[in-house]
Design a protein around this motif. Structure first.
Motif, short mmCIF file in Angstrom:
data_model
loop_
_atom_site.label_atom_id
_atom_site.label_comp_id
_atom_site.label_asym_id
_atom_site.label_seq_id
_atom_site.Cartn_x
_atom_site.Cartn_y
_atom_site.Cartn_z
N GLU A 109 -37.26 -6.45 -12.28
CA GLU A 109 -35.93 -6.23 -11.71
C GLU A 109 -35.54 -4.76 -11.78
OE1 GLU A 109 -31.49 -7.82 -12.60
OE2 GLU A 109 -33.06 -9.36 -12.56
N THR B 138 -24.81 5.01 -7.83
CA THR B 138 -25.02 3.57 -7.96
C THR B 138 -24.08 3.03 -9.03
OG1 THR B 138 -27.32 3.85 -7.38
CG2 THR B 138 -26.71 1.78 -8.44
N GLN C 280 -34.32 1.01 -4.99
CA GLN C 280 -33.20 1.04 -4.03
C GLN C 280 -32.60 2.44 -3.92
OE1 GLN C 280 -30.32 -1.69 -5.53
NE2 GLN C 280 -31.59 -3.49 -5.21
N ASP C 281 -32.79 3.24 -4.94
CA ASP C 281 -32.08 4.51 -5.03
C ASP C 281 -32.62 5.54 -4.03
OD1 ASP C 281 -29.99 5.77 -6.04
OD2 ASP C 281 -30.99 6.48 -7.86
N GLU D 192 -37.30 -2.87 -9.02
CA GLU D 192 -36.66 -3.13 -7.72
C GLU D 192 -35.37 -2.34 -7.60
OE1 GLU D 192 -36.13 -7.33 -7.62
OE2 GLU D 192 -38.28 -7.75 -7.40
N TRP D 193 -34.64 -2.29 -8.70
CA TRP D 193 -33.36 -1.58 -8.70
C TRP D 193 -33.55 -0.08 -8.48
CZ3 TRP D 193 -31.00 1.89 -12.29
CH2 TRP D 193 -29.63 2.06 -12.11
#
Lengths: 741, 270
Positions: B262, B244, B269-270, B265-266
């Motif tokens: 945030e 990333t 994504q991983d 959420e980040w």
């Protein structure tokens, strides 16, 4: 090492220049006290100052509690103490001009209002520091020093009140409406003075505890004007006034104060004597402010240059990222990676901003270093005068003239091949501290106003260019690096502490000093020498431009206009002010080249394998700037040399000076280009459409030769710009600005 | 404790985290692109340790803090101009590479030798401080290896607090799972303490402290002994940035809840 070759130079600037590069170029690599000050000032600038600006702290005129908190940061970080001697609570021993210039640079990198607020206290203290009695110096410097650990005390803040709300005061510092008179003078006691002063645009007034105010005498019992120290607790009115509604520098406190106070006569800066029942101040106000402004104006010039250099990183980031996120800019594409930097114009203009910023910073720091060397010499000169019992303007002038002759003798001897006898004399004159003083003093008298004039005036224009490179973003509050505010701020810097007209006026006097002119001739030789060892720095172009300026000055000095009026004289500002402007370009570009030479010659151990590319890049910036400077000087000089000759009219007398077309053609056949020296060419009894020069070149053929030489000296300047532009498209920048926006 | 501690803080320089850090192959092995041209800072983990050391020394009369740094001399000097103003300490410098690819065993050997060579070293007063990890390397093994080479069995990692007790004993809070701390009691020095963040803010610059420090720091830098550490027997087949990409943003006025949301959420994504 010499500046790396112009051919085959795959290496170029790799990262934005760091402290190691700056310490070398600005000559403080051996001064850890200054290096620490830089780190401290940077921490304050990019921390609390930047946060306050980002949070909208500049959007109000009042001196708020948040703004006031900055004072504590200046104290804690050592910025306040940078002006003090170690025994007064400071930490830097000796002259502090470079130190203050570096602190101003760091603060102005983010916000010049903060820089002004942090340094204005020094302006208030400077009259005392430079001309105060030992008691005054001891008392007020110790009060102004930040509290030591364990001490429960707030440092006193100073303000300097010169400018007044009447027309032209401040522009002509000789005029004052503030008055001082004797309020009470009892037999055998110290006189009590009544001071009436209204100030205008006085910095630090929102919180100053004391003010050094310029006042004229309003009493036959006081001989002259003077500066007096006013304290907030003195009997009478100490009204701080309403805040000035500045559009700029909102992180400094500015207002229009009113003082009506009674103070003891011991508050006269520098003290006084009583002669025949009259108080005689030791220094009149102009003597004090001359000593003060001579130094503090340099820091103002440095502030504007800091803005230009601070704009580089945000502009590069903006340009590269401009198209990211757009459908047409897929990651990995040139459009994605380079954004606007695909376009040559964007890069070329940014190179020009960077080059101008470098030149200004180099000039400012060179001047600050010069004052650091000059300060102790000036004290020794004063001591020498006192020891010889020389006082009074006439006697001092006579003594100075004799010293000037020695300086000229030294420069003359150094300029020519010499034998043993001359070498001995050179060594003797070089060892003479007073000769050294005279030479440096002549330089300082030019470099100080040149720094203030060129850095701020040209800097403000170039800052506009930097803002334009950010597009519409540039004039928003959200612009990274606060570029829009910096552009506005630059205009104030061009104005305060003596607007541009004052600097031009001063230059028009000081540039005529024979010692300065002789040194400038030596600088031409110096630049020619540099051009030999460091090709591609623009040194040759600059040397040619300097020669042209010198020639033009000498020519104008003995010339008259078409009506027979002398050209070089005080009221003829259309001549002298233009020469002053041209001189600023020359001085800035010279300083820049000398700094780049130091980087080339001494940077290898520090920069390692990155040295060659870094040195080449800075040399290219020099070349770009030198070419621009040469162009400006050529333009200004040509205008002055030709512009005061009357244009021929087409009457009988005028036509008589014209050549026939066939004569001109014949001349051209003998020596190509010679026809350019003719007046107008007449063909078939009338004048054709204008095609060439109208004026005669009689008596100025040397000028034309020199101008042509300058044109030739521009060789390679645009290739240098191309190289520098390419470097800007490749240089690594941080992922984000290191202060908020 | 009447004689105080001898606190040796191990810490070196790392590139400023705001810089673009791009792995690259260099003649000396893997490194970062233009690494030596980038501005550097004191490794933030080591910085916590240094400030805690200075705080402990200030509370314990007779104590002395020594910062032992293995890094490029020129970069160390630049960093000392800021760090040297924060707290009082003495510097011992070793001139060598400080990147994230050097072999920790080689580095530890050099550091341990330098600790042993400190004039007047008294093991009974020695506290070896450092970061429990590093901004240039996440493994966090160097400090532990130095402790082993110095034969110091009492080692604490993820330390957030040290409270001195009577007779040289002290209590240590070490981070454990769930945001909690493990409380340990130690009879006294010598001990190794790998600091997490501690609880102190970054001290403000104080030029007077700086001037006092610099009188010893500059000579220490001048006589920094060469310490040419390498990558040992480790062979790096490839080096890459994390999958990333880092995307740095500066956002004003964001609440902690929004920041946390945030981040979640980040990570998701991983």
């Amino acid at each position: 090492m010499a500046t790396p070759a112009l051919k085959a130079h795959p290496d170029t600037l790799r990262t934005l220049p760091g402290d190691d590069v700056r310490q070398l170029m600005w000559r403080f690599a051996e001064r850890y006290d200054l290096q620490m000050l830089v780190q401290s000032a940077r921490g304050v600038a990019r921390g609390p100052v930047a946060r306050l600006v980002a949070e909208g702290g500049r959007n109000e005129h009042e001196w708020t509690a948040r703004k006031n908190e900055l004072l504590a940061h200046y104290d804690a970080s050592g910025i306040t103490a940078a002006f003090m001697e170690p025994e007064e609570g400071g930490f830097i021993a000796g002259p502090k001009n470079l130190a203050l210039a570096l602190a101003a640079f760091e603060l102005a990198w983010v916000d010049a209002g903060a820089a002004t607020g942090a340094l204005a206290g020094f302006l208030g203290l400077s009259p005392i520091h430079e001309r105060g009695t030992p008691e005054q110096v001891r008392h007020y410097m110790s009060l102004a020093a930040p509290a030591k650990p364990g001490e429960d005390r707030r440092p006193w803040r100073a303000a300097f009140a010169l400018t007044e709300p009447i027309p032209y005061v401040g522009v002509d510092t000789g005029m004052l409406s503030g008055k001082v008179s004797v309020a009470e003078w009892k037999e055998g006691e110290e006189p009590v003075l009544r001071v009436e002063k209204r100030g205008r645009f006085i910095t630090n007034m929102g919180f100053a505890n004391f003010v050094t105010a310029a006042v004229d005498t309003d009493d036959p019992r006081i001989k002259s004007s003077c500066l007096v120290i006013l304290e907030e607790t003195d009997a009478g009115t100490f009204d701080r006034g309403t805040p000035t509604k500045k559009l700029v520098h909102q992180l400094s406190s500015t207002s229009d104060p009113i003082f009506s106070l009674q103070v003891p006569a011991s508050r006269i800066v520098g003290g006084y004597t009583v002669k025949d029942g009259v108080i005689v101040p030791r220094f009149d106000h102009s003597e004090v402010i001359e000593a003060v402004f001579r130094r503090t104006r340099v820091t103002v010039g440095v502030m504007t240059s800091a803005k230009l250099l601070s704009a580089i990183e945000p502009v590069i980031r903006y340009q590269r990222g401009r198209f990211r996120g757009a459908e047409q800019a897929a990651p990995g594409s040139v459009r994605y990676e380079l954004g606007i930097q695909q376009r040559e114009d964007a890069l070329h203009r940014l190179v020009e901003v960077w080059a101008a910023g470098e030149a200004g910073a180099s000039l400012g720091f060179a001047t600050a270093r010069l004052f650091d060397e000059l300060d102790p010499l000036e004290r020794r000169k004063d001591a020498a005068l006192a020891a010889q019992g020389i006082s009074g303007m006439k006697a001092t002038l006579k003594w100075t003239k004799a010293l000037e002759q020695k300086g000229l003798e030294l420069l003359e001897l150094e300029a020519h091949p010499r034998g043993e006898k001359q070498e001995a004399r050179i060594a003797e004159l070089r060892a003479d501290e007073l000769v050294r003083f005279a030479l440096l003093d002549a330089q300082a008298n030019v470099l100080c106003p040149a720094t203030k004039l060129w850095n701020t005036g040209v800097g403000a224009s170039v800052m506009r260019e930097a803002v334009s490179l950010m597009g519409g973003y540039g004039i928003t509050e959200d612009c990274p690096g606060f570029l829009g505010q910096k552009w506005m701020d630059a205009q104030l810097e061009a104005t305060y502490e003596g607007p541009e007209a004052v600097q031009r006026r001063q230059l028009s006097v000081t540039m005529a000093n024979p010692l300065f002119l002789a040194q400038q001739k030596a600088w031409v030789r110096e630049l020619r020498h540099v051009a030999g060892a460091h090709p591609g720095t623009g040194a040759c172009a600059l040397a040619s431009a300097m020669e042209l300026w010198l020639w033009t000055y000498r020519h104008l000095e003995r010339s008259t206009d078409a009506d027979g009026a002398k050209l070089v004289q005080s009221p003829r500002q259309g001549v002298t002010f233009k020469l002053a402007d041209a001189l600023g370009w020359l001085m800035a570009a010279r300083s820049q080249i000398l700094d780049a030479v130091v980087l080339a010659e001494e940077g290898a151990p520090v920069l390692g394998e990155a040295h060659a590319g870094t040195a080449r890049f800075f040399a290219d910036l020099c070349h770009v700037q030198a070419a621009r400077a040469a162009g400006e000087v050529g333009r200004i000089c040509a205008e002055l040399v030709h512009g005061y000759n009357r244009h021929p009219s087409w009457d009988a007398e005028g036509c008589a000076a014209c050549w026939s077309a066939s004569d001109a053609e014949a001349l051209e056949g003998i020596i190509p280009g010679l026809a350019g020296c003719t007046g107008d060419v007449v063909a078939e009894g009338g004048h054709p459409d204008k095609e060439g020069p109208c004026a005669s070149c009689q008596g100025i053929s040397d000028f034309r030769t020199m101008r042509v030489k300058i044109d030739g000296c521009l060789t390679g300047a645009l290739l240098a710009k191309d190289r520098a532009a390419e470097a800007l498209s490749k240089v690594m920048i941080p992922e984000a600005l290191d202060y908020p926006q | 404790m009447s004689t105080g501690y001898q606190i040796v803080v191990l810490g070196s320089v790392v590139p400023d985290p705001l810089q673009t850090l791009e792995p690259a192959q260099t003649p000396q092995g893997p490194g970062l692109k233009n690494e030596l041209m980038l501005p550097h800072v004191l490794d933030p983990w080591a910085a916590h340790a240094l400030y805690e050391a200075a705080n402990l020394a200030a509370r314990t009369p007779g104590s002395k803090v020594t910062l032992l740094s293995l890094g490029p001399k020129a970069k160390l000097q630049q960093v000392m101009m800021a760090v040297g103003q924060r707290v009082p300490f003495e510097l011992v410098a070793l001139d060598g590479p400080a990147g994230g690819f050097t072999d920790p065993h080689e580095v530890a050997a050099r550091l341990a030798d330098a600790v042993k060579a400190l004039p007047g070293l008294d093991r009974s007063r020695l506290l070896l401080f450092g970061g429990w990890e590093s901004a240039s390397r996440g493994a966090g093994v160097t400090l532990q290896l130095v402790g082993e080479r110095l034969e110091i069995p009492d080692q604490f990692q993820g330390v957030d607090q040290l409270t001195p007790g009577p007779d040289g004993a002290f209590e240590v809070l070490e981070r454990v799972e769930g945001g909690r701390h493990q409380v340990s009691s130690c009879a006294g020095a010598p001990a190794v303490l790998g600091w997490a963040t501690g609880s102190l803010g970054e001290p403000k610059n104080n030029p007077q402290v700086g001037m006092a420090n610099m009188r010893a720091i500059m000579p220490a830098l001048q006589k920094a002994a060469p310490a040419p550490v390498g990558t040992g027997r480790v062979e790096y087949l490839s080096v890459a940035v994390p999958r990333t990409q880092r995307e740095t943003r500066i956002v004003k006025d964001m609440s902690p809840d929004d920041v946390a949301r945030e981040l979640v959420e980040w990570i998701a994504q991983d």
